[in-house]
Structure formats: structure tokens, C-alpha cells
Design an enzyme around this catalytic site. Structure first.
Site, PDB file in Angstrom:
ATOM      1  CE  LYS A 125       0.069 -11.398 -13.959  1.00 17.88           C
ATOM      2  NZ  LYS A 125       0.369 -10.308 -13.022  1.00 17.88           N
ATOM      3  CG  HIS A 128       0.331 -17.046  -6.113  1.00 18.71           C
ATOM      4  ND1 HIS A 128       0.676 -16.858  -4.800  1.00 18.71           N
ATOM      5  CD2 HIS A 128       0.470 -15.848  -6.721  1.00 18.71           C
ATOM      6  CE1 HIS A 128       1.015 -15.603  -4.621  1.00 18.71           C
ATOM      7  NE2 HIS A 128       0.887 -14.960  -5.765  1.00 18.71           N
ATOM      8  CG  HIS A 131      -2.994 -14.708  -3.940  1.00 17.87           C
ATOM      9  ND1 HIS A 131      -2.643 -14.934  -5.244  1.00 17.87           N
ATOM     10  CD2 HIS A 131      -2.649 -13.426  -3.685  1.00 17.87           C
ATOM     11  CE1 HIS A 131      -2.106 -13.836  -5.754  1.00 17.87           C
ATOM     12  NE2 HIS A 131      -2.099 -12.907  -4.836  1.00 17.87           N
TER      13      HIS A 131
END
Ligand code: ARG
Length: 566
Positions: A125, A128, A131
Site C-alpha cells: 500500500k 501515505h 505515515h
């Protein structure tokens, strides 16, 4: 010499108050004109049977004038202390210069182990912006705790386990193309994962297939495990590229998968302690006495979940590190999750769980199109970092700044600007990203602080050959120097406050204020001009030296690099 301690000692000596009372009462007056420290005499009124103003007047006389105290002055019920400025400047600058990179350090950590878990992105994933927030705060906290003498371990609790991997494997088997994935791994994996959800809506049999794949993975089936490992490897390559850009390192990448074989024990312990109850087929720990929804430990199909893995991880960390603190830097939306697992651990009688702490942070708002990305809707972090570096380069070029190496400078300033933004306010506040303020070289920003540092370094370079090692610092005792050096002397407290509250913004605020005062100092207290006498020049250079070193240490505690010229 610690001026505050000296004053506390003297007050204790002539009153009969205990150390704790005096230490707690001594405060910084709201206005500098009222002195450097104040002691409210109210607690003495009952003991001395006198009104506070009379006590203040009496103490003022007995405490006035020594090597450290210029004067003690009564004002109402307060006793105001004015430091001997020349002495304060001399002691503080000397201490800072002698300490070097240890300035602001303390040994309150005493080698105790602090675990800082941060970043923790999910495999396959995008990494983003949330994070990144976690990475900025966690990395800074790790550095701050180290500065205080703690043994710090940085942990990355990768999201690499869970039913979603069954889905991803299922999607890969159907639509995956290794050659395409290799070119842009995370984006492609994300694409087939999204496709899985679209297709599963039309054909629910896909969900069963995905469940089977996850079961296979849990059972250690060779092919699925290899695929999972492959997804993990290619994701880590991407994540590590970002960590390299940010200068972030981890001591452990043990993610959720690492705990997959450590959960049976947790289930057993909770069962033995009679904490598990059944609810709609699932095994849960009831938390209604704490006004919380139950914590699910085993789903109705017997599968463990996120919470179970976190509890297993905490137990493992306790056994492996015997931690003093176990800090989770994770967004506020997960507050309830952490409250629940901490409550379960408390019910299990694990008293070490008191050392576990969720350090939450707010949301990041990206203003519309301003954050362009080659990836459509999802904001890819690397794009944001690169855009910041690019914009910084344009500013440097436009300003005709004197940088030694424009690539290096654009990177340090561009990335510093982003980190600074995350650490600018109390972490629980939401953040709105704006390139204008982030890269405003004159506002509160990383470039502003980095520029202050570079200015100081340039002054020192131009003064090469002047020996200010044994400068007589009393020659520099101006108002501006004094205010600046008081800020210099407050560094240690800022570091302690930041750790105590797990708030890196204390350092951010500290260094920004230090740079502001430094700018004021060198514009009003000329250093290199011909008509400055040699002794004054030396004293001012010693101050520049101590302050630039402190700016560097403080920025470093935020994870921000400095550049030598700008
Ligand atoms: N991987 C999770 C996410 O991206 C964060 C993990 C937080 N850490 C933990 N121990 N639960 O939301």
C-alpha cells in the site's frame, strides 16, 4: 553554575521552607523587566506571621548582591531576582561550548530502554502522508530520548499480515504481471487490489478464494508464502528509499507477521485468566466496566486480528527489551484500539503495561491541487518530498543564494521544510500543508532556521584566524546578547519538556525562538565591522559559535539537517 539552583539554595538557607516547596514556587516572571526569576512569598506568611510584601522586602535585603545575583527586589508579595548578566553569559556560553554536541544532554534516562514505534506503513500500500507524520514525530522522539540518556530502540511495526493479503494474492494470481509490477510496484499492487474489490462485488466467490489464500499463508504454504515475501520485499525497497531521503533508521522491522505464531499463547493466557467471553461467535474481552466496546481477540472463524497481534507484540517487547516505555506513534483515529489493548493487558495483570503509551497525532490536510501527484487520487509521499526539493531548488536559484552544492542544499532544506511543518504545533492538532508557509524563508520554517545557522557559520568563516577560545565574555554583555543567551541556557529544559510530553514541538518552538533572537543579536551587535574592538569581537564570536552549534543540535533532534551556506 545553575543560577536557578543557586537562588533556590539561598532561599532555603535563610527561610525554613523545604526544597520541594521552594523549587515548585520559583517561577519565571511574565515580563523580563520584572527580573529573571521570581519567588512568591505567600507560603511564608503563615510561618513568619507577616504580610507577604513585608517578607519580600526583608528577604530582598538579605539576598541582594552576590556573584550570581545582581539584585533581589521586592515587588508586592513577590521577590524578583536579577541575575548578574555578565556572569550568566560567561557561564552559559562556556558551558555550551565545552559541552559541544552534548549540549542539552542529561542523564535522566540512565540507560533505561525506551521503545519508539513509528512509521509502520502497510505492505503493498502507499506510504501515505499519515505515515510520514508518524515518521517525523517518532524519529524526533527517538532522537530526543537518546539525548536524555535513554537506550532507544526504533521499531517499525509493518502492516504485513491480515486477511487483505489473501485478497492480494488472489488478485495477483488472476491479474498480476510481474514485469509491470516490477516497474512501479506499490502502485501496481494497489491497482490489482482495488480491482479485486470491484470484482468481488460482482462475484462474492472471490472472497472465499481470498480467505483460502490467507489460510494457506497462515499454514505456511510454500507458494503463497513466497508471493507474500515478494510483496514485502518490493514494498520495503520503496519504503527504504523514503527513509533514506529522510535520514531515518530502524532497529527492527518486525511487523505484524512476526507475531503470527505468538498469538496462541496470548489467547491461552487470556483464557486461563477467564477474560475471554463469547460474543456472536467471536472470543472477546469484555470492557464494559471501562465504558469501552469489547476487544475482539478471535473472530468467529477463529482468525486472530490486529488487536491480538498488538497484544502479542507488547508481550514480546516486554520480554525482549524489558522496556521502561513502549511508545506507539500512531494517528488519533486509533486511540480506541490502543485504549482497548492496554485495558486488556492491564486486566491480564501485566503491570509492565503501564509503560505503554499511545502518542497520537492529527490529520493532514492537503490543499486541493497544490499537492500534485503523478498517481491520481492517492498522494504518494515520494512525490511530495520531491516536489518540495524541486520548489526549494527554484527558490535557491531565484534568490541567487550562495550554496556549495545545490542538490544537497535543496534536499536538506526541502525535506527539512516538510519535517518542520509536522513538528511545528502540538501533534494532536490537524495540519494544513501549504508550500508558501513551509518554504517561507522569513517565516517560521525550517529554511528560516537553517538560514540562521548558515549565517552564523558564514560569520565564523569570515572571522577565521581570530582566536576567540579564551574570549572575555563580559565584553559582549548587551541586552540582545543577554536575551539570546538566556534562550541558549533554556535548551536542556526544552529537551526534557519535549520528552515528558512526547511533544517534539517544544524543540521546534525553542529553536525558532533561538534563531529569531540570534538574528536580532548579530544585526544589532556588529561583529566583523572594522570599528568593533578586538575583545568585543572575540566575545561576540564565542556567542555565535555556541549559538550555531545549538541550532544544529536542536534541528537535528527534529531530524532536520543543516547546510553550511545558504
Ligand atoms: N500499519 C498501521 C496503519 O497503517 C499502523 C500500525 C500501528 N502500530 C501498531 N502497533 N498497531 O494504520
Amino acid at each position: 553554575m545553575d543560577f536557578k539552583q543557586h537562588i533556590i539554595d539561598k532561599i532555603i538557607e535563610i527561610t525554613d521552607l523545604d526544597r520541594e516547596t521552594v523549587t515548585g514556587a520559583v517561577e519565571t516572571p511574565p515580563d523580563e523587566k520584572m527580573g529573571d526569576l521570581a519567588f512568591p512569598c505567600f507560603p511564608l506568611a503563615r510561618i513568619m506571621h507577616k504580610a507577604p510584601p513585608a517578607i519580600a522586602a526583608e528577604l530582598a535585603e538579605r539576598l541582594s548582591g552576590d556573584e550570581y545575583i545582581e539584585k533581589a527586589q521586592a515587588q508586592g508579595g513577590y521577590l524578583n531576582f536579577f541575575f548578574n548578566r555578565a556572569k550568566y553569559i560567561k557561564d552559559t556560553v562556556t558551558a555550551a561550548r565545552e559541552a559541544g554536541s552534548d549540549w542539552g544532554k542529561s542523564d535522566i534516562g540512565g540507560g533505561k530502554t525506551v521503545l519508539v514505534e513509528y512509521s509502520s506503513p502497510n505492505i503493498a500500500k502507499p506510504f501515505h502522508i499519515g505515515h510520514l507524520f508518524s515518521t517525523a514525530v517518532g524519529n524526533s522522539l527517538a532522537r530526543i530520548y537518546k539525548h536524555l540518556g535513554y537506550n532507544v530502540q526504533s521499531l517499525n511495526h509493518l502492516g504485513d499480515w491480515g486477511t487483505q493479503f489473501g485478497k492480494l494474492i488472489c488478485a495477483y494470481k488472476r491479474w498480476g504481471d510481474r514485469a509491470v509490477i516490477e516497474k512501479d510496484p506499490i502502485n501496481e499492487l494497489l491497482k490489482i487490489y482495488v480491482k479485486f474489490h470491484e470484482e468481488a462485488e460482482k462475484d462474492p466467490a472471490l472472497d472465499d478464494e481470498a480467505r483460502e489464500y490467507f489460510k494457506k499463508l497462515e499454514d505456511g504454504d510454500k507458494e503463497t508464502t513466497e508471493l507474500w515475501q515478494y510483496f514485502k520485499d518490493i514494498s520495503l525497497v520503496e519504503f527504504k528509499r523514503v527513509y533514506d531521503m529522510l535520514g531515518v533508521e530502524f532497529d527492527s522491522y518486525n511487523g505484524e507477521a512476526f507475531y503470527s505464531d505468538k498469538m496462541d499463547e496470548v489467547v491461552e493466557i487470556l483464557r486461563d485468566k477467564n477474560l475471554l467471553t463469547e460474543s456472536e461467535g467471536a472470543q472477546v474481552v469484555d470492557l464494559s466496566d471501562l465504558d469501552m466496546p469489547p476487544c475482539i481477540i478471535l473472530k468467529s472463524d477463529g482468525a486472530t486480528i490486529y488487536a491480538t497481534r498488538d497484544i502479542a507484540a507488547a508481550l514480546y517487547r516486554h520480554r525482549t527489551y524489558d522496556f521502561y516505555k513502549n511508545i506507539y506513534v500512531v494517528g488519533l483515529p486509533q486511540s480506541l484500539h490502543f485504549k482497548q489493548i492496554f485495558a486488556v493487558m492491564d486486566k491480564a495483570g501485566w503491570d509492565w503495561s503501564k509503560g505503554c503509551k499511545h502518542v497520537g497525532f492529527g490529520l493532514v490536510k492537503l490543499p486541493g491541487k497544490a499537492m500534485s501527484t503523478r498517481h491520481g487520487d492517492v498522494v504518494f509521499l515520494e512525490d511530495v518530498l520531491n516536489e518540495s526539493i524541486e520548489k526549494t531548488r527554484e527558490i535557491i536559484e531565484k534568490n541567487n543564494s550562495k550554496v556549495d552544492d545545490i542538490d544537497d542544499a535543496a534536499k536538506k532544506i526541502g525535506i527539512g521544510a516538510i519535517l518542520y511543518t509536522f513538528l511545528h504545533s502540538s501533534r494532536e492538532k490537524d495540519i494544513v500543508f501549504s508550500w508558501e508557509s513551509m518554504l517561507d524563508f522569513e517565516g517560521e520554517s525550517a529554511p528560516y532556521c537553517q538560514y540562521g545557522y548558515a549565517r552564523g557559520r558564514s560569520i565564523l568563516r569570515r572571522a577565521e584566524g581570530v582566536d576567540y577560545e579564551s574570549a572575555d565574555l563580559s565584553k559582549a554583555a548587551s541586552d540582545e546578547a543577554y536575551t539570546l543567551i538566556k534562550q541558549l541556557g533554556a535548551f536542556g529544559d526544552a529537551v526534557k519538556d519535549a520528552a515528558e510530553k512526547n511533544e517534539p514541538f517544544y524543540i521546534n518552538r525553542y529553536v525558532t525562538a533561538l534563531v529569531k533572537l540570534f538574528n536580532k543579536f548579530y544585526t544589532t551587535n556588529p561583529i566583523l565591522k572594522d570599528d568593533v574592538d578586538e575583545e568585543t569581537r572575540k566575545a561576540r564570536l564565542a556567542i555565535v559559535d555556541a549559538v550555531t552549534k545549538t541550532i544544529k543540535i536542536a534541528l537535528n533532534l527534529l531530524g532536520i539537517d543543516t547546510v553550511e551556506s545558504m
